[in-house]
Design an enzyme around this catalytic site. Structure first.
Site, PDB file in Angstrom:
ATOM      1  N   ASP A 328     -13.974   0.462 -11.968  1.00  0.00           N
ATOM      2  CA  ASP A 328     -13.158   1.594 -11.552  1.00  0.00           C
ATOM      3  C   ASP A 328     -14.073   2.810 -11.589  1.00  0.00           C
ATOM      4  O   ASP A 328     -15.154   2.768 -12.169  1.00  0.00           O
ATOM      5  CB  ASP A 328     -11.972   1.761 -12.505  1.00  0.00           C
ATOM      6  CG  ASP A 328     -10.933   2.745 -11.977  1.00  0.00           C
ATOM      7  OD1 ASP A 328     -11.134   3.275 -10.863  1.00  0.00           O
ATOM      8  OD2 ASP A 328      -9.936   2.981 -12.670  1.00  0.00           O
ATOM      9  N   ASP A 595     -10.970  -0.698 -18.871  1.00  0.00           N
ATOM     10  CA  ASP A 595     -10.507  -0.231 -20.182  1.00  0.00           C
ATOM     11  C   ASP A 595      -9.000  -0.035 -20.244  1.00  0.00           C
ATOM     12  O   ASP A 595      -8.473   0.442 -21.240  1.00  0.00           O
ATOM     13  CB  ASP A 595     -11.195   1.087 -20.549  1.00  0.00           C
ATOM     14  CG  ASP A 595     -10.875   2.211 -19.559  1.00  0.00           C
ATOM     15  OD1 ASP A 595     -10.196   1.940 -18.545  1.00  0.00           O
ATOM     16  OD2 ASP A 595     -11.303   3.355 -19.803  1.00  0.00           O
TER      17      ASP A 595
END
Length: 852
Positions: A328, A595
């Site tokens: 990301d 995450d």
């Protein structure tokens, strides 16, 4: 605890607390220690107390070793007890050496894993404490919020808008709503909405829950015990297995042939059998498991120094072999500090009303922590004393919206309307709007304003800003809200958020590219924002594949396109896994760094799962590595260390399949024309033990830059070619040694064996310094440990025939002239190996260029 399994969802909370002798305020520390001793640690499979003994015994469980021990025992009773005792002592010494190395490696890794130990927010002595999950016991009370992993099977005591992902346990795709309640005994597992199960995680909302079952007693523990679950095999483990099969084939063919021929030549059957088994052990890289463990542990320690913690050792080589990294953008490629750039109305003008409504929404939301709401709260400190939160519909990854219901100032007197404020992805907010508010405060049909709204959104996105929509709806007093109320809303304006690329990130991406690792961005942001970030990073393939287009693609079409696309935008959480699987099918070793709550499945799907210390629990648990800093620069160093570890492992493989193979092959051939066995079984085993000592230090060896410059994998064809090339060179000089011993020195049986023993050990030790590098030996410096171990083994080998151990080992002192002749042969062998190495790698490079 069986009676508690049913009680988990059927008893009233007060009765369950009574059964567990617990309170809603949690346990005392002293009580918790007693329960930990009673129930054991909260793990699926407790570490056996005999782990050390098991590891020791495992060093002697290979079929070859077991057969050899039986044969040596027979020799003890039937032939020569001294010889048998020596053989057994050598096998024991080799096993103890391997055990010592593996045990040290395991201890080093255990210390590193403590740094990323999973923790649970637990009430102890009436206070909230972050405790290791394995210390959670029945009767504990845990506090849970979005992103938290459920540490055990728990009964909900209190909850607020709680949604839990149970896909790992039930296969249910969507998050399940949970709440405090009491259910009937017949309620199936998937409908036990008052229970939180170990192995699942919170998507949104909060809860206070009572721990009832831990470890193997949990539902997940029962499944794991039944299926004996094990992690999927890594690329490295597949390579080791393939190498093992290859060696087994070579060894089996050679040993059977040698034994049969020696028996045919009427040599003693037991001696021939022991000789054949000794050859097999000499051919088998017995220390490979220990070498792998030591190398991996050493690599893990080095990676820890560059802030990369290894959770699964076998994944280190996968990290080195990784050639695609998916990430990301937020926090990894960007600063990760979201700033509120502006609050704009539908026409793009600064708006205090948009800012106020956005602040109301961010201030009162209670779901998982996220940088957007933190940025809004940090940017403005408005007085909300006259507002009161009434209800909330938490954010989820399907709606991509968050709604908060507040009592407006008049409502505090009991007669005013309530205000529902919604913010989220612009398309998802517009989907529930029928109206738009003009700058003058008038409501107009959304259809008349939509074109201007989308144009403004496109302009902001193209500049790299993440842009959210804000909408509202007035509701009557006394109502609460749910998802169905998100209709007929009024679009108010935009929240413009900035998250700048990290300084130097383009250089870091370039460094990864230089290491042969291409970066692919997988983001939920729209395609214009993704393209802007891709432009800043200088990606090779700036074309964008968006989630809606991906949804329409077949797996075959995606497989054809996935290599050519570096930007995947507007991607849903379940689509990440699909992209990763397509990349793996295309032949790549794929890493994924994530995450968030929605990254767990992608981390499992990748060859290399990477997370960060600040990640939610479920992401850290799914990862193979945890970065102590959310910085790709840390990962660059980790990749280099992974490749260095793999390179050092291959050095042992090359040694075992070159000099060892050459020596054993020569010995097998010599046994066919000599009237005696060229080496006794005990001498073969001692030679194997001595040559293993330098390899034990390979983990400390320096690795040339070219060996970490590109991803590398196991290549059995390459190993076979290497073995044949350098095994042939070794055999040539072995037979040259035979000639010198038999024709020039006229050596007797013991002198012949001693001469060949010395030449074999010295040459095999020195050849490690040649094959450890592709460069000329003098241009690549070995580590001090490797050099010292090599010189020590050579000195011990030269001195052994002059010690009291010589006679029981069947050795005798060699005359100076013969030692000089052996030294000349070894020197010529090392020089020839250097030439062969240069030719071998030159020809391999030519073939590679021809293929291209």
């Amino acid at each position: 605890m069986d009676d508690l399994t049913l009680a988990l969802w059927t008893l009233e909370p007060a009765e369950l607390l009574k059964r567990l002798q617990a309170t809603p305020q949690g346990l005392s520390a002293a009580d918790a220690r007693q329960r930990l001793a009673r129930y054991g640690p909260n793990v699926l499979r407790p570490r056996p107390r005999t782990a050390t003994l098991t590891l020791l015994l495992s060093q002697f469980t290979s079929p070859m070793i077991l057969i050899f021990l039986v044969a040596a025992s027979l020799s003890f009773f039937l032939q020569d007890p001294i010889d048998a005792a020596i053989i057994l002592a050598i096998v024991l010494a080799s096993g103890l050496l391997s055990f010592w190395q593996e045990r040290g490696a395991a201890g080093a890794v255990a210390k590193l894993l403590v740094l990323v130990r999973a923790r649970a927010n637990t009430l102890r002595d009436g206070k909230s404490q972050e405790l290791p999950v394995d210390e959670v016991v029945p009767g504990d009370v845990v506090l849970l919020s979005a992103g938290a992993s459920i540490p055990a099977d728990c009964r909900i005591l209190e909850s607020t808008d709680l949604f839990v992902d149970e896909a790992m346990l039930t296969g249910e795709t969507y998050p399940v709503e949970k709440a405090a309640a009491t259910l009937s005994a017949e309620t199936p597992l998937a409908r036990r909405t008052n229970v939180l199960f170990a192995g699942t995680h919170v998507v949104s909302g909060t809860a206070k829950a009572l721990v009832v079952l831990t470890g193997s007693a949990t539902e997940f523990g029962k499944i794991a015990e039944h299926l004996r679950l094990r992690p999927p095999e890594t690329e490295f483990e597949r390579g080791v297995r393939g190498f093992g099969y290859f060696l087994a084939e070579v060894t089996l063919i050679l040993v059977i042939a040698i034994f049969a021929v020696n028996v045919y030549l009427q040599k003693p059957v037991l001696s021939s059998f022991l000789f054949s088994l000794a050859l097999a052990i000499g051919l088998t890289p017995q220390l490979l498991p220990a070498i792998i463990s030591v190398n991996l542990a050493h690599g893990a320690r080095r990676m820890a120094r560059v802030k990369v913690i290894v959770k699964r050792l076998a994944a280190i080589e996968n990290l080195g072999a990784m050639d695609v990294l998916c990430s990301d953008k937020t926090g990894t490629l960007t600063d990760g500090v979201v700033r509120l750039q502006a609050a704009l109305d539908a026409n793009g003008n600064e708006s205090e009303k948009v800012l106020l409504y956005a602040y109301l929404n961010a201030r009162y939301e209670t779901g998982f922590r996220n940088p957007i709401d933190e940025a809004i709260r940090a940017n403005c400190k408005l007085d909300l004393a006259s507002y009161r939160k009434v209800d909330e519909v938490p954010y989820d990854f399907i709606r991509k919206r968050l709604s908060v219901l507040v009592a407006t100032p008049p409502a505090n007197s009991g007669d005013g309307p309530r205000l529902m404020v919604t913010k989220g992805a612009l398309a998802n907010v517009l989907a529930v709007c029928s109206w738009a508010e003009s700058p003058a405060g008038r409501r107009v049909q959304l259809a008349t304003a939509r074109t201007e709204i989308e144009r403004r959104y496109g302009e902001l996105s193209a500049q790299g800003f993440r842009t959210l929509g804000v909408a509202y709806k007035e509701l009557p007093p006394e109502v609460l809200i749910d998802k169905d109320d998100e209709v007929e809303m009024t679009f108010l304006g935009f929240l413009v958020l900035a998250d700048s690329p990290k300084p130097g990130i383009a250089q870091t991406v370039g460094d990864l590219k230089g290491l042969g690792v291409s970066l692919k961005i997988i983001t939920g942001d729209n395609r214009l924002v993704a393209a802007s970030v891709g432009g800043h990073l200088g990606l090779a393939n700036p074309g964008v594949l968006a989630g809606p287009d991906l949804q329409k693609m077949s797996d075959e079409a995606l497989l054809r396109q996935v290599d050519a696309v570096d930007l995947f935008a507007e991607i849903e959480p379940n689509q990440k896994e699909r992209v990763l699987l397509a990349l793996r099918k295309a032949g790549h070793v794929v890493g994924y760094i994530g995450d968030g709550i929605n990254d767990a499945s992608a981390l499992h799907a990748a060859d290399v799962g990477l997370s960060v210390e600040s990640a939610v629990d479920v992401a850290k648990e799914a990862a193979d590595f945890v970065l102590l800093e959310k910085d790709l620069g840390v990962l660059v160093q980790g990749v280099r260390e992974g490749r260095a570890t793999f390179a050092n492992t291959l050095k042992y493989v090359f040694m075992a399949t070159s000099a060892n193979f050459g020596n054993m092959f020569s010995m097998a051939g010599a046994s066919l024309f000599l009237p005696f066995l060229p080496l006794l079984p005990k001498q073969i085993l001692l030679m194997n033990l001595l040559t293993d000592f330098p390899e034990m230090t390979i983990a400390t060896d320096h690795v040339d830059d070219e060996l970490v410059a590109r991803p590398r994998r196991w290549d059995i064809r390459f190993i076979r070619s290497f073995m044949l090339t350098f095994g042939l060179v070794s055999s040539i000089f072995d037979y040259l040694t035979f000639g010198a011993l038999l024709l020039i020195a006229r050596a007797g049986t013991d002198e012949f064996r001693t001469g060949w023993f010395v030449e074999s050990v010295v040459s095999a030790s020195l050849i490690v310094l040649v094959i450890r590098t592709r460069r000329p030996g003098f241009r690549s410096r070995p580590s001090r440990e490797l050099l010292a171990a090599t010189l020590a083994v050579i000195a011990a080998t030269l001195g052994l025939p002059f010690t009291p151990l010589a006679e029981p080992l069947g050795l005798q002192p060699l005359p100076g002239a013969l030692l000089l002749a052996i030294a000349a042969i070894v020197a010529l062998y090392v020089g020839t190996a250097e030439v062969a190495k240069r030719i071998f790698y030159t020809e391999r490079q030519k073939r590679r260029l021809d293929v291209r």
